[in-house]
Design an enzyme around this catalytic site. Sequence first.
Site, short mmCIF file in Angstrom:
data_model
loop_
_atom_site.label_atom_id
_atom_site.label_comp_id
_atom_site.label_asym_id
_atom_site.label_seq_id
_atom_site.Cartn_x
_atom_site.Cartn_y
_atom_site.Cartn_z
N ILE A 1 63.05 68.54 -7.64
CA ILE A 1 61.97 69.50 -7.38
C ILE A 1 61.38 69.33 -5.98
CG2 ILE A 1 60.01 68.15 -8.26
CD1 ILE A 1 59.12 70.73 -9.74
N SER B 1 55.61 65.74 -18.89
CA SER B 1 55.47 64.83 -20.05
C SER B 1 56.77 64.42 -20.73
CB SER B 1 54.52 65.42 -21.13
OG SER B 1 53.18 65.28 -20.74
N THR B 2 57.91 64.96 -20.31
CA THR B 2 59.15 64.67 -21.05
C THR B 2 59.87 63.42 -20.57
OG1 THR B 2 60.58 66.00 -19.62
CG2 THR B 2 59.51 67.13 -21.48
N GLY C 1 59.25 58.32 -11.86
CA GLY C 1 59.70 59.66 -12.20
C GLY C 1 59.44 60.67 -11.09
N VAL C 2 59.08 61.86 -11.51
CA VAL C 2 58.90 62.94 -10.54
C VAL C 2 57.72 62.65 -9.61
CG1 VAL C 2 57.47 64.44 -12.02
CG2 VAL C 2 59.00 65.44 -10.33
N ASP C 3 56.72 61.97 -10.12
CA ASP C 3 55.55 61.60 -9.31
C ASP C 3 55.97 60.74 -8.12
OD1 ASP C 3 52.93 61.23 -8.57
OD2 ASP C 3 52.32 60.14 -10.36
N ASN D 1 49.55 61.04 -13.09
CA ASN D 1 48.76 60.30 -14.07
C ASN D 1 47.28 60.52 -13.75
OD1 ASN D 1 48.14 58.38 -11.95
ND2 ASN D 1 50.18 57.53 -12.31
N TYR E 1 56.25 59.87 -20.42
CA TYR E 1 55.25 60.21 -21.45
C TYR E 1 55.86 60.59 -22.79
CZ TYR E 1 51.20 59.83 -18.29
OH TYR E 1 50.23 59.36 -17.45
P1 ADP Z 1 55.86 62.21 -17.37
O1 ADP Z 1 55.12 60.93 -17.12
O2 ADP Z 1 54.94 63.42 -17.35
O3 ADP Z 1 56.72 62.14 -18.58
P2 ADP Z 1 58.18 61.87 -15.62
O4 ADP Z 1 58.21 61.97 -14.14
O5 ADP Z 1 58.51 60.56 -16.23
O6 ADP Z 1 56.74 62.43 -16.06
O7 ADP Z 1 59.18 62.94 -16.22
C1 ADP Z 1 58.95 64.32 -16.29
C2 ADP Z 1 60.26 65.06 -16.05
O8 ADP Z 1 60.56 65.08 -14.66
C3 ADP Z 1 61.48 64.42 -16.73
O9 ADP Z 1 62.25 65.46 -17.33
C4 ADP Z 1 62.24 63.80 -15.57
O10 ADP Z 1 63.63 63.75 -15.81
C5 ADP Z 1 61.93 64.78 -14.48
N1 ADP Z 1 62.12 64.33 -13.10
C6 ADP Z 1 62.16 63.07 -12.60
N2 ADP Z 1 62.38 63.10 -11.28
C7 ADP Z 1 62.47 64.42 -10.91
C8 ADP Z 1 62.70 65.13 -9.69
N3 ADP Z 1 62.87 64.48 -8.54
N4 ADP Z 1 62.75 66.49 -9.73
C9 ADP Z 1 62.57 67.16 -10.89
N5 ADP Z 1 62.34 66.56 -12.08
C10 ADP Z 1 62.30 65.21 -12.09
#
Ligand code: ADP
Length: 168
Positions: free
Chosen positions: A15, A122-123, A36-38, A28, A126
């Site tokens: 993303i 959240s997937t 993760g995405v954060d 968070n 979380y």
């Molecule tokens: P949460 O804590 O809300 O669960 P996560 O980041 O652990 O957040 O995961 C949320 C979603 O983002 C998951 O489906 C994960 O696979 C996805 N994700 C992780 N990295 C990226 C990225 N660089 N781009 C898009 N989606 C991502």
Amino acid sequence: MARSNPRLEAALGDITAARVDAVVNAANRQLAGGGGVDGAIHRAAGVTELQAACRVIGECAPGHAVATEGFKLAARWIIHTVGPMWRDGAHQEAEILASCYRSCLAVADELGATSIAFPAISTGIYGYPAQLAAAIAITTVRETPTDVTLVCFVAFDLDTFALYQQLL
Ligand code: ADP
């Protein structure tokens, strides 16, 4: 501006590379950055700049959303939302998750962003079941009045991508 339904798209990939006005971060409550995405968004935007901007905002409650600039991202803004931690489905997880999508669209409207990319909030860490979360994501966006014209659901794995494709 007249509100009509935005175009909804599914995409597979990172993303942080999305070419939209606003990228949504699954943050968070402390807006402290994390995995993760954060973590990916922090690294791509610039850790120092984004952490400083988040520090000024402070906290964000689950279901709410706040915006910072996008810094080094192609996107002009990052909309940070805090999803629910999955427990058993009986702790308002669905309501909070739906509220995340609504709040992000409301913030996008305030900013004047017309295109937005959502991760599967959240997937990951979380633990929200991916199928339930995808259904909430798409239903909520379809039901929410907004001036946004393009909503992109960005999956990071093939299973989630397939879920979005089935639902769209
Ligand atoms: P949460 O804590 O809300 O669960 P996560 O980041 O652990 O957040 O995961 C949320 C979603 O983002 C998951 O489906 C994960 O696979 C996805 N994700 C992780 N990295 C990226 C990225 N660089 N781009 C898009 N989606 C991502």
